[in-house]
Structure formats: C-alpha cells, structure tokens
Design a protein around this motif. Structure first.
Motif, short mmCIF file in Angstrom:
data_model
loop_
_atom_site.label_atom_id
_atom_site.label_comp_id
_atom_site.label_asym_id
_atom_site.label_seq_id
_atom_site.Cartn_x
_atom_site.Cartn_y
_atom_site.Cartn_z
N LEU A 9 4.98 139.97 -9.82
CA LEU A 9 4.23 138.71 -9.86
C LEU A 9 2.74 138.96 -9.95
O LEU A 9 2.02 138.30 -10.72
CB LEU A 9 4.57 137.86 -8.64
CG LEU A 9 6.06 137.51 -8.48
CD1 LEU A 9 6.28 136.72 -7.20
CD2 LEU A 9 6.59 136.79 -9.70
N ILE A 10 2.25 139.93 -9.17
CA ILE A 10 0.83 140.29 -9.22
C ILE A 10 0.49 140.87 -10.60
O ILE A 10 -0.52 140.51 -11.21
CB ILE A 10 0.48 141.30 -8.11
CG1 ILE A 10 0.79 140.74 -6.73
CG2 ILE A 10 -0.97 141.76 -8.24
CD1 ILE A 10 -0.13 139.68 -6.23
N GLU A 11 1.36 141.76 -11.09
CA GLU A 11 1.15 142.35 -12.42
C GLU A 11 1.07 141.27 -13.50
O GLU A 11 0.21 141.32 -14.37
CB GLU A 11 2.28 143.32 -12.77
CG GLU A 11 2.06 144.71 -12.28
CD GLU A 11 3.15 145.65 -12.76
OE1 GLU A 11 3.80 145.39 -13.80
OE2 GLU A 11 3.36 146.66 -12.08
N ASP A 44 -3.09 132.52 -9.70
CA ASP A 44 -4.22 133.05 -10.47
C ASP A 44 -4.92 131.89 -11.15
O ASP A 44 -4.37 130.80 -11.28
CB ASP A 44 -3.76 134.11 -11.48
CG ASP A 44 -2.91 133.55 -12.61
OD1 ASP A 44 -3.42 132.73 -13.40
OD2 ASP A 44 -1.73 133.94 -12.71
N ASP A 45 -6.17 132.14 -11.51
CA ASP A 45 -6.95 131.12 -12.22
C ASP A 45 -7.12 131.52 -13.68
O ASP A 45 -8.16 131.29 -14.28
CB ASP A 45 -8.29 130.86 -11.53
CG ASP A 45 -9.16 132.11 -11.44
OD1 ASP A 45 -8.72 133.20 -11.88
OD2 ASP A 45 -10.28 132.00 -10.93
N SER A 87 2.48 126.05 -13.86
CA SER A 87 1.41 126.62 -14.68
C SER A 87 0.68 125.51 -15.42
O SER A 87 1.32 124.59 -15.94
CB SER A 87 1.99 127.63 -15.67
OG SER A 87 0.95 128.28 -16.35
N ASN A 88 -0.62 125.62 -15.43
CA ASN A 88 -1.47 124.67 -16.14
C ASN A 88 -2.29 125.43 -17.17
O ASN A 88 -3.12 126.26 -16.80
CB ASN A 88 -2.40 123.95 -15.17
CG ASN A 88 -1.64 123.09 -14.18
OD1 ASN A 88 -0.88 122.23 -14.59
ND2 ASN A 88 -1.81 123.35 -12.90
N PRO A 89 -2.05 125.17 -18.46
CA PRO A 89 -2.80 125.89 -19.50
C PRO A 89 -4.31 125.81 -19.26
O PRO A 89 -4.85 124.75 -19.02
CB PRO A 89 -2.40 125.16 -20.78
CG PRO A 89 -1.05 124.59 -20.48
CD PRO A 89 -1.11 124.22 -19.02
N LEU A 94 0.81 129.25 -10.52
CA LEU A 94 1.17 129.40 -9.11
C LEU A 94 2.66 129.68 -9.03
O LEU A 94 3.47 128.89 -9.53
CB LEU A 94 0.85 128.13 -8.32
CG LEU A 94 1.39 128.05 -6.89
CD1 LEU A 94 0.75 129.11 -6.00
CD2 LEU A 94 1.19 126.66 -6.31
N VAL A 95 3.03 130.81 -8.42
CA VAL A 95 4.42 131.15 -8.17
C VAL A 95 4.65 131.04 -6.67
O VAL A 95 3.90 131.62 -5.88
CB VAL A 95 4.76 132.58 -8.66
CG1 VAL A 95 6.21 132.93 -8.31
CG2 VAL A 95 4.51 132.71 -10.15
#
Length: 107
Positions: A9-11, A44-45, A87-89, A94-95
């Motif tokens: 997930l981090i990768e 992530d952003d 997920s927002n393009p 966010l998982v």
C-alpha cells in the motif's frame, strides 16, 4: 499487524500516487484502536486513481499489490476484515483496513 500487509500500500502510494507529480507529496499512515477493531489508513495526496473502476484492483498485473493485500486479509480474517479504497483524481487516495484487534483467532 500481519507481515507484508502495509508495504504494497505504501509502495503504491509512492509509485502510482506521488511519483507522477512534479513536486512530490505526502504519504500518511494512521492506525487506531476502535473498540475491538484496529483501523489502519494509508493516504496520499497524489494524482489519484483516475477513472479506473475499483474492480480493476482485482486484476492480475496492474493492481496486484492491492489484490494481494485484499486476498491476505480474506485468508487471515474472512468476513471480519474490511478493505476500502477511496480515490479522488488529482487529490489522492485513501486505503482503509479494519481488522479484529484480537489476533488470537487470526491465521
């Protein structure tokens, strides 16, 4: 926390979310105990997942890391595990994973 659950997930956040951005970004890992459950979030952003349907996460090839995480959760916790992706393009992904806090019954 089961081994090799967070690494993919981090990768994915770094490789697919942040790497395409010119100025990088941020990956955030949060965990908290909520009653008898543990909630883990990897956010992530980055660029987001675009218009790919979430069913694409189950395919072989692209999305194999998330597919493996989902399958591992199913093997370890069955219906007690919850795995969600939002997920927002252009804004990030966010998982969220929720698993039982009592690991005695896992595995």
């Amino acid at each position: 926390m089961p081994s090799i659950l967070l690494q993919p997930l981090i990768e994915n956040s770094i490789k697919h979310g942040l790497e395409p951005r010119i100025h990088g970004g941020t990956v955030t890992l949060r965990s908290r105990l909520e009653g008898d459950r543990v909630r883990i979030e990897v956010a992530d952003d980055g660029v987001g997942m675009g218009n790919r349907p979430l069913s694409a996460l189950n395919r072989t090839g692209a999305g194999i890391g998330m597919k493996n995480v989902r399958e591992r959760l199913e093997v370890l916790y069955g219906s007690q595990a919850h795995f969600n992706v939002v997920s927002n393009p252009g804004r990030g992904t966010l998982v969220t994973i929720e698993i039982p806090a009592n690991l005695a019954g896992a595995g």
